[in-house]
Design an enzyme around this catalytic site. Structure first.
Site, short mmCIF file in Angstrom:
data_model
loop_
_atom_site.label_atom_id
_atom_site.label_comp_id
_atom_site.label_asym_id
_atom_site.label_seq_id
_atom_site.Cartn_x
_atom_site.Cartn_y
_atom_site.Cartn_z
N GLU A 33 -2.13 -2.98 -1.02
CA GLU A 33 -0.76 -2.24 -0.69
C GLU A 33 0.13 -3.67 -0.73
O GLU A 33 1.44 -3.31 -1.34
CB GLU A 33 -1.12 -1.81 0.84
N TYR A 116 5.91 0.27 6.63
CA TYR A 116 4.86 1.11 5.60
C TYR A 116 3.91 0.75 5.46
O TYR A 116 2.82 1.50 5.40
CB TYR A 116 5.93 1.06 4.14
N ASP A 134 7.75 4.90 2.13
CA ASP A 134 8.72 3.96 1.31
C ASP A 134 9.78 4.78 0.69
O ASP A 134 10.04 5.89 0.89
CB ASP A 134 7.50 3.37 0.64
#
Ligand code: SF4
Length: 333
Positions: A33, A116, A134
């Site tokens: 991520e 996020y 996002d």
């Protein structure tokens, strides 16, 4: 029925294969991520695999020395991401007894982890029903809801997060990833979205209203600031001079090529070389390079030359172990 069920079914049948989709290890998901925040998915894969092979656990990341860490990140850009990863790993090792946080709130308390990323890890690795919103998700949402509010506004993002939380199914990780996947391959950011093959077209209010092309609404970003530099590639038998950058600011603590602000004239270049103690051997090659950061664009005039051996007043000879950030690596001949 809302769009969650057909969306998740579509995702499970059509999702692209990525190595981070084959694991539930929160460390690996966290790493992916963070890498994916500013970098294209396909570009991330080799970095992700190399990083995990070198540092397979949080403890390994906490203990690695900074130069080795930055070399693993070299080419990905936005190096503060790598430093925050290590700060978070140190926090997990020293304050949390090595236990990876398994809640949204715990994840949010890690350096470099925003709402996020915390939502993505909490839902994908731990199955928590929290959204991960996002820019992709905001775009898809604006179109599904035919919403003309400015998606760069914090209040709009907060509302989308709330509304998504209300319709999230139990398989929260798949739902969040499905929304991202839809935004990446169907409800595209650039060019026309592929509405003809969209699994949630029946729920899409913008499609029904014929307003897809007008959405999302976002305020224009400020234009990037331009900065000009003259950059020196001082070579001697394949080595060249590099310098360590300051500990704070852009590209903090990374290596750089010697450079000076502005485009120097021929005379100024000669004066700079003399002041630096570099004696040219043969011709100078001069060429241009540009590098774009999020808010700044560097226009670089590169002066490349062979020099006699000398001890640089600032810096050292590159011996192949220092990682040069892309902005400078692209200046090399
Ligand atoms: Fe996006 Fe078109 Fe699907 Fe609506 S129908 S969500 S605009 S791809």
């Amino acid at each position: 029925m809302n769009f969650a069920k057909p969306l998740v079914a579509w995702y499970q049948a059509n999702k692209r294969d990525f190595p981070w989709r084959e694991t539930r290890d929160p460390y690996a998901i966290w790493l992916s991520e963070i890498m994916l925040q500013q970098t294209r998915t396909t570009a991330v894969i080799p970095y992700y695999e190399r990083f995990l092979a070198a540092l397979p656990t949080v403890g390994d990341l906490a203990r690695v020395d900074e130069d080795a860490l930055l070399r693993l990140w070299q080419g990905l850009g936005y190096y503060s991401r790598a430093r925050n990863l290590q700060r978070a790993a140190v926090k997990i090792e020293t304050e949390l007894g090595g236990a990876f946080p398994n809640t949204y709130e715990g994840l949010l308390a890690l350096p470099g982890v925003g709402p996020y990323t915390a939502g993505a890890i909490a839902s994908i690795a731990f199955g928590q029903t929290v959204p991960a919103v996002d820019g992709n998700v905001l775009r898809v949402w604006a179109r599904l809801r035919n919403c003309f509010d400015d998606i760069t506004q914090t209040a709009v993002k907060a509302r989308v997060t709330r509304e998504l939380a209300e319709i999230m199914p139990q398989r929260a990780g798949d739902f969040n990833q499905a929304l991202m996947e839809l935004g990446a391959v169907v409800c595209l950011p650039i060019g026309a979205p592929r509405c003809e093959s969209c699994p949630v077209r029946a729920f899409c209010k913008a499609f029904a209203a014929g307003t897809v092309e007008q959405l999302p609404v976002r305020t224009k970003k400020k234009p990037r600031k331009k900065e000009r530099y003259t950059v020196f590639v001082l070579q001697n038998e394949g080595s060249f001079v590099v310098q360590k950058r300051p500990k704070t600011g852009l590209l903090a603590s990374l290596y750089q090529l010697p450079h000076t602000v502005g485009f120097l004239t021929q005379e100024e270049i000669a004066a700079w070389l003399t002041a630096f103690g570099a004696r040219p051997v043969g011709e100078l090659a001069v060429y241009s390079c540009t590098h774009i950061f999020t808010h700044i664009e560097w226009e670089m005039r590169v002066v490349c030359l062979e020099v006699s051996p000398f001890t640089p007043p600032v810096g050292l000879w590159y011996d192949g172990t220092q990682g040069l950030p892309t902005a400078f690596a692209k200046c090399l001949p």
